[in-house]
Structure formats: structure tokens, C-alpha cells
Design an enzyme around this catalytic site. Sequence first.
Site, PDB file in Angstrom:
ATOM      1  CG  ASP A 166      -1.639   1.327   1.319  1.00  0.00           C
ATOM      2  OD1 ASP A 166      -1.796   2.096   0.453  1.00  0.00           O
ATOM      3  OD2 ASP A 166      -2.623   1.333   2.283  1.00  0.00           O
ATOM      4  CB  SER A 247      -5.906  13.617 -13.117  1.00  0.00           C
ATOM      5  OG  SER A 247      -7.033  13.926 -13.675  1.00  0.00           O
ATOM      6  CE1 TYR A 261      -7.053  10.883  -8.955  1.00  0.00           C
ATOM      7  CE2 TYR A 261      -8.181  12.423 -10.430  1.00  0.00           C
ATOM      8  CZ  TYR A 261      -7.454  11.243 -10.087  1.00  0.00           C
ATOM      9  OH  TYR A 261      -6.798  10.823 -11.150  1.00  0.00           O
ATOM     10  CE  LYS A 265      -3.692  11.655  -9.768  1.00  0.00           C
ATOM     11  NZ  LYS A 265      -2.518  10.677  -9.723  1.00  0.00           N
TER      12      LYS A 265
END
Length: 369
Positions: A166, A247, A261, A265
Site C-alpha cells: 500500500d 490528471s 483527488y 493531483k
Amino acid sequence: MTVKLPLPIARYFQAANGDDADLVAAGFAADARVRDEGRDHLGRDAVRAWADDARRRYRFQAEPRSLEPGPDGGVVTAHLTGDFPGAPADLRYRFTLTGDEIASLEITLRPPEAEFCGRRVLVTGGVQGIGAAVVSRLRRARASVFTTARTAPHDLEEPDGFVAADLSAPEGVARVAEAAMRRLGGLDVLIHNVGGSSAPGGGYAALTDDHWTDALNANLLSAVRLDRALLPTMIDQGYGVIVHVSSIQRVLPLYQSTLAYAAAKAALSNYSKALSNEVGPQGVRVVRVSPGFTETDAASRMIERLARAEGVETGAAREGLMRSLGGIPIGRPNRPEEVADLIAFLASDRASAVHGAEYIIDGGTVPTV
């Protein structure tokens, strides 16, 4: 960027790019052997004649771009330009050293399909989606690829090239770094593909501190920690490539579903640019790839979550996601293989002057220049 080479090899390339055959020969042992174009040249006098003949026939310049160290020398991949047949070309120079002299040298053409031959690559998140496509693409180009994900799939092709970990946790990063170095013996290319979002939809109010922490650990700090663990090796060898997969959401955030998220990014992109400025002079290239909507398993799962949250069919959720991005001018999402091809190019010597830049692959989704 300059590759750090053992001194006898560095002297050879310096001499080979000049016009003095005596200087080339002086770097070889008295009984040295050179094999070039299928012919052997035995002894220092023969090496001198070979170097002199090459300079009389052609003009060329050799730029070393990578070194695969060996216990008694190593293999250098160099890009040659000039007026020789087939120019420009990538050649592989296999050196054997004895003390501070060259005992043998074999020069061969590197075929295009083997552009990653000898390269040691770590791809995070490499068992599905874009990561799996990158692993497949680089292995076809004969790279030695090590990869990782939280769990191993049942159909893992190369079990000895994988470790389950992880990367959102510091101990997972340490495990991957140790396993990759032990398995590969070094590292030339590091591709940070791991990341994603599991936070619920609903905008800012739906996100707890835990959601934000998870997003930052998975999409930013995993790369920061792994770079910190592995960059010293690249800097020490004077060569390396790091590809951070970001992204388009860093500039087109979707507040309904992926707010944390997108913010992570954006932070990754900022960090990547700063890192490139620091390590570029030390021989390590750093670039970013920012995909748009890509047809991966993870994207399908996100569409299913959106469909459940909105109470609609998955097809409607998919169309809604495309509309929320402002539409995709080419009329479809990326394919993972297309993103993998871009990453492979940026990781290759063909992109040796590409550094500190971001490459968007999104079918035209981002509407600005």
C-alpha cells in the site's frame, strides 16, 4: 544531461568524438579486442587502425545516454548522428575494463523494438488500467519491469516482478523501494501511476478529514516518498527518468465527486515541476502525463458509484461524466494503450531533451491553450 561513466569509458567517448586515433587507442589494453560491424580488431595497433579508418570514412558524434553498470565494465547506449549509413542511430557499446584500460569493446545496433533493453523500470499501480498497459508496453520493448499494487491479481504474469504493498503508507513505500532495488539491482525509470479516488460524491461537505488524508496519501505523498527513497540511486548513476501520472482534473476539478483527488493531483504537478528543476542538472529527467477520461476498470467503478448516487443507469452516468468535463471533442475516452505509448516515449531516450513538462492526453477535453 550528462551520464556518469567510468573514467576509461568517458575517455573513450571523448576521444572517439575527436579526430585523434592515437588517443582512442591509448585507452585500450595492449591485447584489447574491438568488435564492430561484425569484424574483430585485436591489439592496440589494430584498434588504432580501426579508429582511424572510421574517422576517414565518416563524420559522427556519439552522445552517451545511459549506462547499465556491470562488475567489470558495463553497457552504454549512445545516440549517434553524422553522415554514416543509417544515421542517426542508437548503438550499444559493451565495455570490459581491466584497471583503467579497456580490455574489450563490442558495438552493436540497438533495434527499435528493443529500445528499453537493459533498462530497469518500476511502475506503481501496474496491474490494471493504464499501469498494466504501461507494464505490457515496456516489457515488449525488453525492459526489466518491476511493479506493485495493493493486492496481486490471480493471473499475474511475472510473480517475481511484483510486490503487494500500500503506497499510501510510508511502510508500503519502504517495502516497494527495497524490493525493487533487490530485484532490479538499480533503477533507470520510475513511473508513478498509482492513485485514484474512493471518496463519496456530494461536494465539499461530504468529505471528512480522513477522505482528504487518503486522497493526499494516495495521489501525492506516495510519489513524494518513493522519489525520496529512489532518487539518490538515479543521481548517483547520473541517469534516470521519473514520470508522474497526474490528471486533467488538476485544472478541471469535479467538485461533485473528486474534489480531494483533483486537489492532490494539482499538488503532485506542482511538486513534479519543482523536483525537475532540482534534479535535472544531476542527470534525472522528470515529466508529467495528465490523462483525461480513460476507459479503465477504475473509471468504470467510479461511473457505477456516480450512477448509484444519482439513481441513474451507468450509461447515463458515463455520458454525464463526459458532459461534466465539457465534452470530449474526439467523441470517446482515451484507451489505456494510448496513454502507455505516450509514457513510453517520454521515458525513452528519444525524449532526452523533454524535461519538467506536462503532456495532456485527453481527446481535447481541456478547452484552454
